[in-house]
Design an enzyme around this catalytic site. Structure first.
Site: not given
Length: 296
Positions: A124, A171-172, A127, A97-98
């Site tokens: 991953e 993720s942003r 998003e 996962e990130y």
């Protein structure tokens, strides 16, 4: 991937929080990609015994078992790098996962290790599989950006476990890079009130065409999980996100991508472009962290 699998890859899930629980659910349900995977068990620091008939196994057994060929790393971000290194060294493929690491140099090292071992290392990014991102991608294509901003608010998050806000919020950053290309850092500030569990990170970025983008992460008690965006183009503006539908099975979609990589269905060009984007985002996150700390 629609063909009947000739073999199944044995999988262990490390960490059974929100993401790990979703991964276990997807692995146990009959999906196209799950047909190529066989859930062997899960690893947790807590003594849990079994979860939904899935057995807990020790980290040592997961690393040494010939049956385990794949590890899903779903633990706290601060532990990701260590787990990735251990499983790659044990000859396992890794989905993480990130963010995969809280250091750009460490991410480069781990990617080199994966290539040396001939194993898939997949970070991953659910998003990018969201309906909102698909909508944005269509909206910005071919348009000339003048300026933009992205504000994310949420409840408090422990930095010790999840990393500096530029990493926990990567993720942003990935959205901005995926929409507007590689970015450079202009400046960054971090306002913190630890006694109130409050923090606000403000980052000024620039596109390759010198267009300004502002990214803000604000977290504290009572702040609802929300995303506010504003993009101004020569041909008009996009202010906030319309309701574009429910995000369905985004972790499963990510698993589908991972299985395609296991089966060698991604081109070298596609894999190289993804790696370049991920490393660029991690590099930016680290630059932001350095900039904020240099101002303290």
């Amino acid at each position: 991937m629609n063909a009947e699998p000739e073999r199944k890859f044995g999988v262990v899930v490390v960490g059974v929080g929100r993401a790990g629980s979703v991964r276990i659910r997807d692995l146990r349900n009959p999906h196209a990609s799950s047909a190529f995977l066989n859930l062997i068990g899960f690893v947790s620091r807590r003594e849990l015994g079994n979860i939904d008939e899935v057995q807990q196994i020790s980290l040592e057994d997961a690393l040494s078992s010939q049956e385990v060929e794949v590890a899903y790393i779903c633990s706290e971000s601060s532990s990701h790098a260590d787990y990735i290194r251990q499983f790659l060294n044990a000859g396992k493929h890794v989905l993480v996962e990130y963010p995969m690491t809280l250091s750009w140099a460490e991410a480069q090292d781990l990617w080199t290790l994966a290539e040396q071992k001939g194993k898939v290392l997949h970070e991953e990014h659910v998003e990018l599989l969201m309906e909102e991102f698909a909508f944005l991608k269509k909206e910005v294509v071919g348009k000339d950006l003048l300026k933009g901003s992205l504000l994310f608010t949420a409840g408090p998050l422990e930095e010790e476990r999840f990393g500096f806000p530029a990493f926990s919020g990567i993720s942003r950053l990935t959205w901005l890079v995926s929409l507007f290309g590689e970015l450079s850092l202009v400046s960054a500030t971090l306002e913190e009130r630890k006694e109130d569990q409050y923090m606000k990170m403000t980052v000024c970025l620039e596109t390759e065409n010198k267009r300004p983008l502002t990214w803000i992460e604000e977290k504290g008690p009572g702040l609802k999980r929300n995303r506010h965006l504003s993009f101004h183009f020569k041909s008009g503006s996009l202010e906030n996100m319309p309701n574009v539908g429910v995000n369905k099975n985004i972790f499963l979609k990510d698993q589908n991508i991972f299985v395609q990589k296991l089966l060698g269905q991604f081109s070298e060009k596609e894999l190289a472009a993804e790696k370049k984007r991920i490393l660029h985002c991690l590099w930016l996150a680290e630059e932001i962290q350095k900039y904020c700390y240099s101002k303290k």
